[in-house]
Design a protein around this motif. Structure first.
Motif, PDB file in Angstrom:
ATOM      1  N   GLN A 213       5.907  -9.799  -8.280  1.00 50.59           N
ATOM      2  CA  GLN A 213       4.972  -8.700  -8.512  1.00 50.59           C
ATOM      3  C   GLN A 213       3.536  -9.117  -8.219  1.00 50.59           C
ATOM      4  O   GLN A 213       2.756  -8.344  -7.650  1.00 50.59           O
ATOM      5  CB  GLN A 213       5.101  -8.200  -9.958  1.00 50.59           C
ATOM      6  CG  GLN A 213       6.380  -7.425 -10.232  1.00 50.59           C
ATOM      7  CD  GLN A 213       6.487  -6.975 -11.673  1.00 50.59           C
ATOM      8  OE1 GLN A 213       6.270  -7.754 -12.606  1.00 50.59           O
ATOM      9  NE2 GLN A 213       6.831  -5.720 -11.871  1.00 50.59           N
ATOM     10  N   GLN A 214       3.192 -10.337  -8.598  1.00 48.24           N
ATOM     11  CA  GLN A 214       1.849 -10.826  -8.344  1.00 48.24           C
ATOM     12  C   GLN A 214       1.612 -11.012  -6.847  1.00 48.24           C
ATOM     13  O   GLN A 214       0.530 -10.705  -6.330  1.00 48.24           O
ATOM     14  CB  GLN A 214       1.632 -12.150  -9.091  1.00 48.24           C
ATOM     15  CG  GLN A 214       0.201 -12.674  -9.059  1.00 48.24           C
ATOM     16  CD  GLN A 214      -0.768 -11.725  -9.747  1.00 48.24           C
ATOM     17  OE1 GLN A 214      -0.427 -11.111 -10.753  1.00 48.24           O
ATOM     18  NE2 GLN A 214      -1.963 -11.601  -9.195  1.00 48.24           N
ATOM     19  N   GLN A 215       2.628 -11.495  -6.132  1.00 43.67           N
ATOM     20  CA  GLN A 215       2.501 -11.670  -4.682  1.00 43.67           C
ATOM     21  C   GLN A 215       2.313 -10.331  -3.972  1.00 43.67           C
ATOM     22  O   GLN A 215       1.485 -10.218  -3.053  1.00 43.67           O
ATOM     23  CB  GLN A 215       3.742 -12.382  -4.139  1.00 43.67           C
ATOM     24  CG  GLN A 215       3.851 -13.844  -4.556  1.00 43.67           C
ATOM     25  CD  GLN A 215       5.148 -14.474  -4.086  1.00 43.67           C
ATOM     26  OE1 GLN A 215       6.061 -13.792  -3.618  1.00 43.67           O
ATOM     27  NE2 GLN A 215       5.250 -15.791  -4.219  1.00 43.67           N
ATOM     28  N   LEU A 216       3.051  -9.313  -4.409  1.00 48.49           N
ATOM     29  CA  LEU A 216       2.914  -7.994  -3.797  1.00 48.49           C
ATOM     30  C   LEU A 216       1.576  -7.351  -4.161  1.00 48.49           C
ATOM     31  O   LEU A 216       1.006  -6.595  -3.365  1.00 48.49           O
ATOM     32  CB  LEU A 216       4.066  -7.088  -4.242  1.00 48.49           C
ATOM     33  CG  LEU A 216       5.442  -7.452  -3.686  1.00 48.49           C
ATOM     34  CD1 LEU A 216       6.523  -6.597  -4.320  1.00 48.49           C
ATOM     35  CD2 LEU A 216       5.479  -7.300  -2.174  1.00 48.49           C
ATOM     36  N   LYS A 217       1.082  -7.657  -5.357  1.00 48.63           N
ATOM     37  CA  LYS A 217      -0.215  -7.123  -5.768  1.00 48.63           C
ATOM     38  C   LYS A 217      -1.338  -7.694  -4.903  1.00 48.63           C
ATOM     39  O   LYS A 217      -2.315  -7.002  -4.593  1.00 48.63           O
ATOM     40  CB  LYS A 217      -0.455  -7.445  -7.242  1.00 48.63           C
ATOM     41  CG  LYS A 217      -1.719  -6.850  -7.812  1.00 48.63           C
ATOM     42  CD  LYS A 217      -1.860  -7.182  -9.287  1.00 48.63           C
ATOM     43  CE  LYS A 217      -3.146  -6.585  -9.858  1.00 48.63           C
ATOM     44  NZ  LYS A 217      -3.295  -6.912 -11.306  1.00 48.63           N
ATOM     45  N   ASN A 218      -1.187  -8.962  -4.518  1.00 47.20           N
ATOM     46  CA  ASN A 218      -2.208  -9.624  -3.695  1.00 47.20           C
ATOM     47  C   ASN A 218      -1.965  -9.462  -2.195  1.00 47.20           C
ATOM     48  O   ASN A 218      -2.665 -10.072  -1.386  1.00 47.20           O
ATOM     49  CB  ASN A 218      -2.271 -11.121  -4.035  1.00 47.20           C
ATOM     50  CG  ASN A 218      -2.640 -11.369  -5.491  1.00 47.20           C
ATOM     51  OD1 ASN A 218      -3.349 -10.559  -6.101  1.00 47.20           O
ATOM     52  ND2 ASN A 218      -2.154 -12.463  -6.057  1.00 47.20           N
ATOM     53  N   LEU A 219      -0.973  -8.659  -1.831  1.00 48.99           N
ATOM     54  CA  LEU A 219      -0.630  -8.485  -0.417  1.00 48.99           C
ATOM     55  C   LEU A 219      -1.764  -7.771   0.316  1.00 48.99           C
ATOM     56  O   LEU A 219      -2.220  -6.700  -0.098  1.00 48.99           O
ATOM     57  CB  LEU A 219       0.671  -7.686  -0.288  1.00 48.99           C
ATOM     58  CG  LEU A 219       1.148  -7.373   1.132  1.00 48.99           C
ATOM     59  CD1 LEU A 219       1.477  -8.657   1.883  1.00 48.99           C
ATOM     60  CD2 LEU A 219       2.361  -6.446   1.101  1.00 48.99           C
TER      61      LEU A 219
END
Length: 361
Positions: A213-219
C-alpha cells in the motif's frame, strides 16, 4: 480374488490434448526419472567406495526412500516438471458419487485455473483482480494452505505489474484496502480458529500488504514523451465519444483531470445521465433523486449515491466460462474436452461473484 487394477471409482488417468491426439499425462517426467537414476547410481557408488572409517551401513531400502524423498522435493520446488495442472480447466462437482469421491473446493479451482498467467492478459486483468477482492472480503478463511500461498503469490505479481506498467493502480488500492481490513478483523479473532495456518505467517502477510500500500501510494506516473498525435489533438466529438464508452464513473473523472477540455466534457450532465441509465433501473434512481441548485437533477452525484445502494454492471474483456453439459469451468480460449454435439450452446460466462457462488455448499 485381489483387485490388482486401478480403482474403478477413481477419476482415472489425466489426458492432455496434443497435435497428435490425446496422450496420457505421466506422473513423472522422463528427465526427472533419469536425474533420479543418476542420483541413485551416485549414492550406490558412494556406499560401495566409501572410506573404511565410515562404519555406517546403508541398505537398498534406505536408498530407495532417499530417492523418493528427492523426487517429492523436486516436484514441490520445480513447477515446470509438474504435470498435474497442465490442463487449464476444472470439473465442478458438489457431491460424492460412485465414480468420483469428494467435491471441488474454491481453493482447488483457484489453483487449477492458472490465474497467475491470466493477469498478464490485459483482457483478464480486471476480472482476476475483482475475483481476488471478493475472496478477500468473504472467502479468505475457506482457502487451503496451498491456495493461500498461490493467492498471495498472484497478488505479489499484480503489484509488481502495476508498479512497472502503472496500469489501473486504483483498482489494486481498493483490493489491498479490503484485504488488509479483513485480515485485521480475522487476526483479532484468531482464538476462534478462523484462519488456516500459523498466526505469525498471517501477521507477516499483513505487514507485506501494508508495504504494498505504501509503494502504491508513492507511485509516480511516468510522463510519456511523444512527438506524435496525442489525446488533446483529437477533435471534440471524438473525445466526447471516448468518454461515452466508459462504464466506470471514476475513469471519467480521472480522464477529466488531464486537460481543461476533457474536464469540461466529463462534467456533461447527459454523459452522467446515460451512465446512470446503463447501470441502474429507472425505479432505482427515481427513489434517490438529487436536484442541483438550478433545480436540475445532478446525475453525477446520483451515480455515486446509487452506487452505495445497488451493484453496478460489470464489464470484462474476457471471463471464465462454464459448460452446463460437462460441468467444467475453463478459460474460453484454452477450451475443454466437451462431449456435447454443439458445445457453444452449453457455454455460460461466469462473473466473479458467480465463480464464488459455484463453490458455496
Amino acid at each position: 480374488m485381489p483387485f490388482l487394477g486401478q480403482d474403478w471409482r477413481s477419476p482415472g488417468w489425466r489426458w492432455v490434448k496434443t497435435e497428435d491426439g490425446w496422450k496420457r499425462c505421466e506422473p513423472f517426467s522422463p528427465a526427472l526419472e533419469d536425474g533420479n537414476n543418476q542420483l541413485n547410481d551416485i549414492s550406490h557408488a558412494v556406499i560401495l567406495n566409501g572410506d573404511d572409517e565410515d562404519e555406517e551401513i546403508y541398505s537398498t531400502e534406505d536408498c530407495e526412500f532417499a530417492a523418493k524423498k528427492r523426487k517429492k522435493d523436486h516436484f514441490r520446488n520445480n513447477a515446470d516438471s509438474q504435470c498435474f495442472y497442465r490442463e487449464k480447466w476444472i470439473y465442478v462437482h458438489k457431491e460424492s458419487t460412485k465414480e468420483r469421491h469428494g467435491y471441488c473446493t474454491l481453493g482447488e479451482a483457484f489453483n487449477r485455473l492458472d490465474f497467475s498467467s491470466a493477469i498478464q492478459d490485459i483482457r483478464r486483468f480486471n476480472y482476476v483482480v475483482k475475483l481476488l477482492q471478493l475472496i478477500a472480503k468473504s472467502q479468505l478463511t475457506s482457502l487451503s494452505g496451498a491456495a493461500q500461498k498461490n493467492y498471495f503469490n498472484i497478488l505479489d505479481k499484480i503489484v509488481r505489474k502495476v508498479m512497472e506498467d502503472q496500469y489501473n493502480p486504483r483498482l489494486i488500492k481498493d483490493l489491498l484496502q479490503d484485504l488488509s481490513s479483513t485480515l485485521c478483523i480475522l487476526i483479532r479473532g484468531v482464538g476462534k480458529s478462523v484462519l488456516v495456518g500459523n498466526i505469525n505467517i498471517w501477521i507477516c502477510r499483513l505487514e507485506t500488504i501494508l508495504l504494498w500500500q505504501q509503494q502504491l501510494k508513492n507511485l509516480q506516473m511516468n510522463k510519456q514523451v511523444n512527438n506524435g498525435l496525442t489525446l488533446s489533438d483529437l477533435p471534440l466529438h471524438m473525445l466526447n465519444n471516448i468518454l461515452y464508452r466508459f462504464s466506470d464513473g471514476w475513469d471519467i473523472i480521472t480522464l477529466g483531470q488531464v486537460t481543461p477540455t476533457l474536464y469540461m466534457l466529463s462534467e456533461d450532465r447527459q454523459l452522467w445521465k446515460k451512465l446512470c441509465q446503463y447501470h441502474f433501473a429507472e425505479k432505482q434512481f427515481c427513489r434517490h433523486l438529487i436536484p442541483s441548485e438550478k433545480g436540475h437533477i445532478d446525475w453525477k452525484l446520483m451515480y455515486f449515491a446509487l452506487q452505495k445502494y445497488y451493484p453496478i454492471k460489470e464489464q470484462y474483456g474476457d471471463t471464465l466460462h462454464f459448460c452446463r453439459h460437462c460441468s467444467i469451468l475453463f478459460w474460453k480460449d484454452t477450451g475443454h474436452p466437451c462431449t456435447a454435439s454443439d458445445p457453444n450452446t452449453c457455454l455460460m460466462p461466469v462473473s466473479p461473484q458467480h465463480f464464488i457462488d459455484l463453490f458455496k455448499f
